[in-house]
Design an enzyme around this catalytic site. Structure first.
Site, PDB file in Angstrom:
ATOM      1  N   GLY A  49      52.284  70.930  29.770  1.00 38.35           N
ATOM      2  CA  GLY A  49      51.741  72.257  29.956  1.00 38.35           C
ATOM      3  C   GLY A  49      52.235  73.161  28.847  1.00 38.35           C
ATOM      4  O   GLY A  49      53.174  72.818  28.119  1.00 38.35           O
ATOM      5  N   GLN A  54      54.623  80.892  24.896  1.00 42.96           N
ATOM      6  CA  GLN A  54      55.271  79.885  24.060  1.00 42.96           C
ATOM      7  C   GLN A  54      54.685  79.821  22.655  1.00 42.96           C
ATOM      8  O   GLN A  54      55.289  79.224  21.772  1.00 42.96           O
ATOM      9  CB  GLN A  54      55.210  78.516  24.732  1.00 42.96           C
ATOM     10  CG  GLN A  54      56.052  78.463  26.005  1.00 42.96           C
ATOM     11  CD  GLN A  54      55.958  77.115  26.658  1.00 42.96           C
ATOM     12  OE1 GLN A  54      55.075  76.867  27.476  1.00 42.96           O
ATOM     13  NE2 GLN A  54      56.867  76.225  26.291  1.00 42.96           N
ATOM     14  N   CYS A 103      61.432  71.345  28.498  1.00 42.02           N
ATOM     15  CA  CYS A 103      60.526  72.408  28.075  1.00 42.02           C
ATOM     16  C   CYS A 103      60.362  72.346  26.567  1.00 42.02           C
ATOM     17  O   CYS A 103      61.347  72.166  25.839  1.00 42.02           O
ATOM     18  CB  CYS A 103      61.098  73.758  28.489  1.00 42.02           C
ATOM     19  SG  CYS A 103      60.096  75.172  28.000  1.00 42.02           S
ATOM     20  N   LEU A 104      59.146  72.522  26.099  1.00 44.92           N
ATOM     21  CA  LEU A 104      58.892  72.517  24.662  1.00 44.92           C
ATOM     22  C   LEU A 104      59.587  73.682  23.953  1.00 44.92           C
ATOM     23  O   LEU A 104      59.866  73.591  22.760  1.00 44.92           O
ATOM     24  CB  LEU A 104      57.383  72.570  24.393  1.00 44.92           C
ATOM     25  CG  LEU A 104      56.586  71.351  24.874  1.00 44.92           C
ATOM     26  CD1 LEU A 104      55.094  71.604  24.715  1.00 44.92           C
ATOM     27  CD2 LEU A 104      57.006  70.093  24.143  1.00 44.92           C
ATOM     28  N   HIS A 145      56.417  75.778  36.688  1.00 44.49           N
ATOM     29  CA  HIS A 145      57.079  75.924  35.390  1.00 44.49           C
ATOM     30  C   HIS A 145      56.244  76.818  34.463  1.00 44.49           C
ATOM     31  O   HIS A 145      56.778  77.726  33.819  1.00 44.49           O
ATOM     32  CB  HIS A 145      57.275  74.526  34.777  1.00 44.49           C
ATOM     33  CG  HIS A 145      57.931  74.512  33.446  1.00 44.49           C
ATOM     34  ND1 HIS A 145      59.236  74.092  33.277  1.00 44.49           N
ATOM     35  CD2 HIS A 145      57.482  74.842  32.214  1.00 44.49           C
ATOM     36  CE1 HIS A 145      59.552  74.170  31.979  1.00 44.49           C
ATOM     37  NE2 HIS A 145      58.491  74.620  31.320  1.00 44.49           N
ATOM     38  N   GLU A 146      54.936  76.574  34.402  1.00 45.74           N
ATOM     39  CA  GLU A 146      54.082  77.345  33.495  1.00 45.74           C
ATOM     40  C   GLU A 146      53.929  78.791  33.963  1.00 45.74           C
ATOM     41  O   GLU A 146      53.950  79.714  33.144  1.00 45.74           O
ATOM     42  CB  GLU A 146      52.715  76.674  33.326  1.00 45.74           C
ATOM     43  CG  GLU A 146      52.769  75.291  32.708  1.00 45.74           C
ATOM     44  CD  GLU A 146      53.622  75.192  31.447  1.00 45.74           C
ATOM     45  OE1 GLU A 146      53.668  76.156  30.653  1.00 45.74           O
ATOM     46  OE2 GLU A 146      54.258  74.144  31.258  1.00 45.74           O
ATOM     47  N   HIS A 149      56.917  80.754  32.989  1.00 48.39           N
ATOM     48  CA  HIS A 149      56.839  81.213  31.597  1.00 48.39           C
ATOM     49  C   HIS A 149      56.086  82.535  31.502  1.00 48.39           C
ATOM     50  O   HIS A 149      56.518  83.453  30.784  1.00 48.39           O
ATOM     51  CB  HIS A 149      56.117  80.185  30.718  1.00 48.39           C
ATOM     52  CG  HIS A 149      57.005  79.168  30.114  1.00 48.39           C
ATOM     53  ND1 HIS A 149      58.052  79.476  29.276  1.00 48.39           N
ATOM     54  CD2 HIS A 149      56.997  77.812  30.211  1.00 48.39           C
ATOM     55  CE1 HIS A 149      58.647  78.376  28.893  1.00 48.39           C
ATOM     56  NE2 HIS A 149      58.030  77.348  29.449  1.00 48.39           N
TER      57      HIS A 149
END
Length: 188
Positions: A49, A54, A103-104, A145-146, A149
């Site tokens: 995701g 991000q 996480c990216l 999670h998304e 963010h």
């Protein structure tokens, strides 16, 4: 369409709450390009995701996708490509489970945190159509999670600091226990 740089922990945009998108904005070529960029960037980085924050855009848009045998997350259940505009999540019941996340925007770090086991997700797709879905297990964790963010929250804020580990050490010391846990929470 382009692969955009992913900002990492410490960048202030990751701590901002993204703003709602209007119907007129969603219909614009600029926002449709942004959605394409999110998809391309998520896929190029091997993520499950990606939220607009991000890539340094503070609009409430996130994407999720897990294909079979995902290279980074082969244990995750499949999630068809999902574009979420102005998503809202609510728990379906009080039950939580522990999930180990990465996480990216937090390269080479993982941690364990509690997530609601089942959630209702409401959002608009890229064409403005309303969707409501129930997500469970690891997929519910991905959606939470998304949306975190988009609210300026990183998994680090919710993780037990004693569980933080590099990918290498997670693979070596924690992966097997986590995969056993995944089998339990993903079974019907």
């Amino acid at each position: 369409m382009a692969v955009r740089p992913i900002v990492t922990v410490g960048h202030p945009v990751l701590r901002e709450r993204a703003r709602e998108v209007t119907a007129a904005e969603l219909a614009s070529a600029d926002l449709q390009r942004l959605i394409d960029d999110l998809i391309d960037t998520m896929r190029a980085a091997g993520g499950a995701g990606l939220a607009a924050n991000q890539i340094a855009e503070t609009v409430r848009i996130a994407v999720a996708e897990v294909r079979p045998n995902h290279p980074r997350y082969p244990y995750k259940p499949e999630i068809p490509l999902t574009v979420m505009v102005n998503p809202v999540i609510e728990p379906v019941g009080p039950e939580t489970t522990w999930i180990n996340e990465g996480c990216l925007s937090v390269p080479d770090l993982r941690g364990t945190l509690d997530r609601f086991l089942t959630v209702r997700v409401r959002y608009l797709d890229r064409d403005g159509a309303v969707h409501e879905e129930i997500q469970r297990g690891l997929s519910a964790g991905t959606f939470q999670h998304e949306v975190d963010h988009l609210n300026g929250i990183l998994f680090l804020d919710r993780a037990d600091p004693r569980t933080l580990t590099t990918w290498e050490h997670w693979n070596r010391y924690q992966r097997d226990a986590f995969l056993r846990h995944v089998a339990e929470i993903e079974s019907p």
